[in-house]
Design a protein around this motif. Structure first.
Motif, mmCIF file in Angstrom:
data_model
loop_
_atom_site.group_PDB
_atom_site.id
_atom_site.type_symbol
_atom_site.label_atom_id
_atom_site.label_comp_id
_atom_site.label_asym_id
_atom_site.label_seq_id
_atom_site.Cartn_x
_atom_site.Cartn_y
_atom_site.Cartn_z
ATOM 1 N N GLY A 1 29.063 51.964 61.789
ATOM 2 C CA GLY A 1 28.806 51.882 63.602
ATOM 3 C C GLY A 1 27.744 51.047 64.224
ATOM 4 N N GLY B 1 27.223 50.159 67.476
ATOM 5 C CA GLY B 1 26.953 50.397 68.712
ATOM 6 C C GLY B 1 25.359 50.077 69.150
ATOM 7 N N ARG B 2 25.228 50.549 70.186
ATOM 8 C CA ARG B 2 23.969 50.930 71.146
ATOM 9 C C ARG B 2 23.216 51.479 69.864
ATOM 10 N NH1 ARG B 2 24.009 52.611 77.256
ATOM 11 N NH2 ARG B 2 25.909 53.607 76.611
ATOM 12 N N SER C 1 23.066 50.233 66.106
ATOM 13 C CA SER C 1 22.514 48.472 66.721
ATOM 14 C C SER C 1 20.757 49.108 66.306
ATOM 15 C CB SER C 1 22.850 47.822 66.668
ATOM 16 O OG SER C 1 22.808 48.308 68.988
ATOM 17 N N ASP D 1 30.983 47.932 60.919
ATOM 18 C CA ASP D 1 32.172 48.199 62.232
ATOM 19 C C ASP D 1 33.310 47.222 61.153
ATOM 20 O OD1 ASP D 1 30.296 48.809 64.737
ATOM 21 O OD2 ASP D 1 32.452 48.223 65.194
ATOM 22 N N ASP E 1 34.264 46.142 63.908
ATOM 23 C CA ASP E 1 34.400 44.948 65.487
ATOM 24 C C ASP E 1 33.624 44.230 64.424
ATOM 25 O OD1 ASP E 1 34.782 43.515 67.886
ATOM 26 O OD2 ASP E 1 33.527 45.880 69.252
ATOM 27 N N ALA F 1 30.768 42.877 67.081
ATOM 28 C CA ALA F 1 29.850 44.098 66.871
ATOM 29 C C ALA F 1 29.412 43.171 65.457
ATOM 30 C CB ALA F 1 30.225 45.005 66.722
ATOM 31 N N ILE G 1 29.150 56.278 64.228
ATOM 32 C CA ILE G 1 30.094 56.084 64.896
ATOM 33 C C ILE G 1 30.824 56.708 66.758
ATOM 34 C CG2 ILE G 1 32.894 56.494 64.788
ATOM 35 C CD1 ILE G 1 32.780 55.974 62.253
ATOM 36 N N GLY G 2 30.765 55.737 67.572
ATOM 37 C CA GLY G 2 30.496 56.001 69.000
ATOM 38 C C GLY G 2 31.583 57.114 69.486
ATOM 39 N N ASP G 3 32.571 56.850 70.136
ATOM 40 C CA ASP G 3 33.070 58.022 70.917
ATOM 41 C C ASP G 3 34.803 58.592 69.712
ATOM 42 O OD1 ASP G 3 31.471 57.319 73.031
ATOM 43 O OD2 ASP G 3 32.982 56.138 73.201
#
Length: 219
Positions: free
Chosen positions: A9, A11-12, A15, A32, A34, A37, A74-76
């Motif tokens: 993951g 994301g902010r 990373s 990830d 994505d 990303a 992992i984000g959401d």
């Protein structure tokens, strides 16, 4: 020798952890689903791959079982976070750290055996709130449910006092474990050590002990 970390993951939160681990001399694999990303971090990390981390065969093919630690950032998607953490534990990864989005999410991660659950949004909110309320408080980190480490700047009123004069352990139950001075850091300072304005005291104790020390001595 650095260790091998996998960050799942990017994301902010993920990373940020991944790049700092590299800066600290470790090998980091970023994962990830994505592609964008992954491309953004491909030059910053040891390796970065586009992959679906909920697929156990994919994680096995990446050799994650041999890594020292895997971080689920992992984000959401709570379901994916739980699934990935469960797969990592089943694979026998030495240490699994996972980001929780809520207390309930964290409880589930605890139940499936995650070694460390972190709550970045909650913890940062707590730290900022303490810093807003206490202008001398530079940093605030909970190290357990009972104990906290706090960094407190020395006000002018305390400049020139020795730790023996302050005696925080006897009076409040907390301990000054280090003093940051302009010319270096004193670890495990002696009672004869003297603090000066703009020094930073690193204090360990319960929340109540540190709050009492701060309200009666620092303010």
């Amino acid at each position: 020798m650095g260790k091998q970390y996998a960050v799942i993951g990017l994301g902010r939160f993920g990373s940020s952890i991944a790049k700092e681990l590299v800066n600290l001399g470790n090998e980091v694999l970023g994962i990830d689903i994505d592609e964008e990303a992954v491309d953004e971090l491909s030059d910053d990390l040891t390796h970065a791959v586009v992959a679906d981390a909920t697929d156990e065969e994919v994680l096995k093919s990446l050799g994650l079982r041999n890594f020292d630690c895997a971080i689920v950032a992992i984000g959401d998607d709570i379901q994916s976070s739980i699934m990935v953490a469960l797969v990592l534990k089943d694979m026998g990864v030495k240490t699994v750290v996972a980001k929780a989005l809520s207390e309930l999410h964290g409880k589930v991660l605890d139940k499936i055996g995650v070694d460390r659950v972190v709550y970045p949004e909650r913890d940062m909110g707590v730290r900022v709130a303490h810093q807003l309320v206490s202008p001398n408080l530079l940093d605030y980190i909970e190290i357990s449910k009972e104990y906290t480490i706090a960094e407190l700047s020395v006000p002018q009123a305390l400049s020139g006092k020795s730790l023996k004069e302050l005696d925080p352990r006897a009076k409040y139950g907390c301990s000054i474990v280090a003093i940051h001075k302009q010319d270096g850091v004193i670890i495990a300072p002696a009672s004869t050590d003297v603090i000066h304005e703009k020094d930073v005291m690193v204090i360990i104790g319960t929340n109540a002990q540190i709050e009492e020390f701060e309200s009666e001595v620092i303010r």
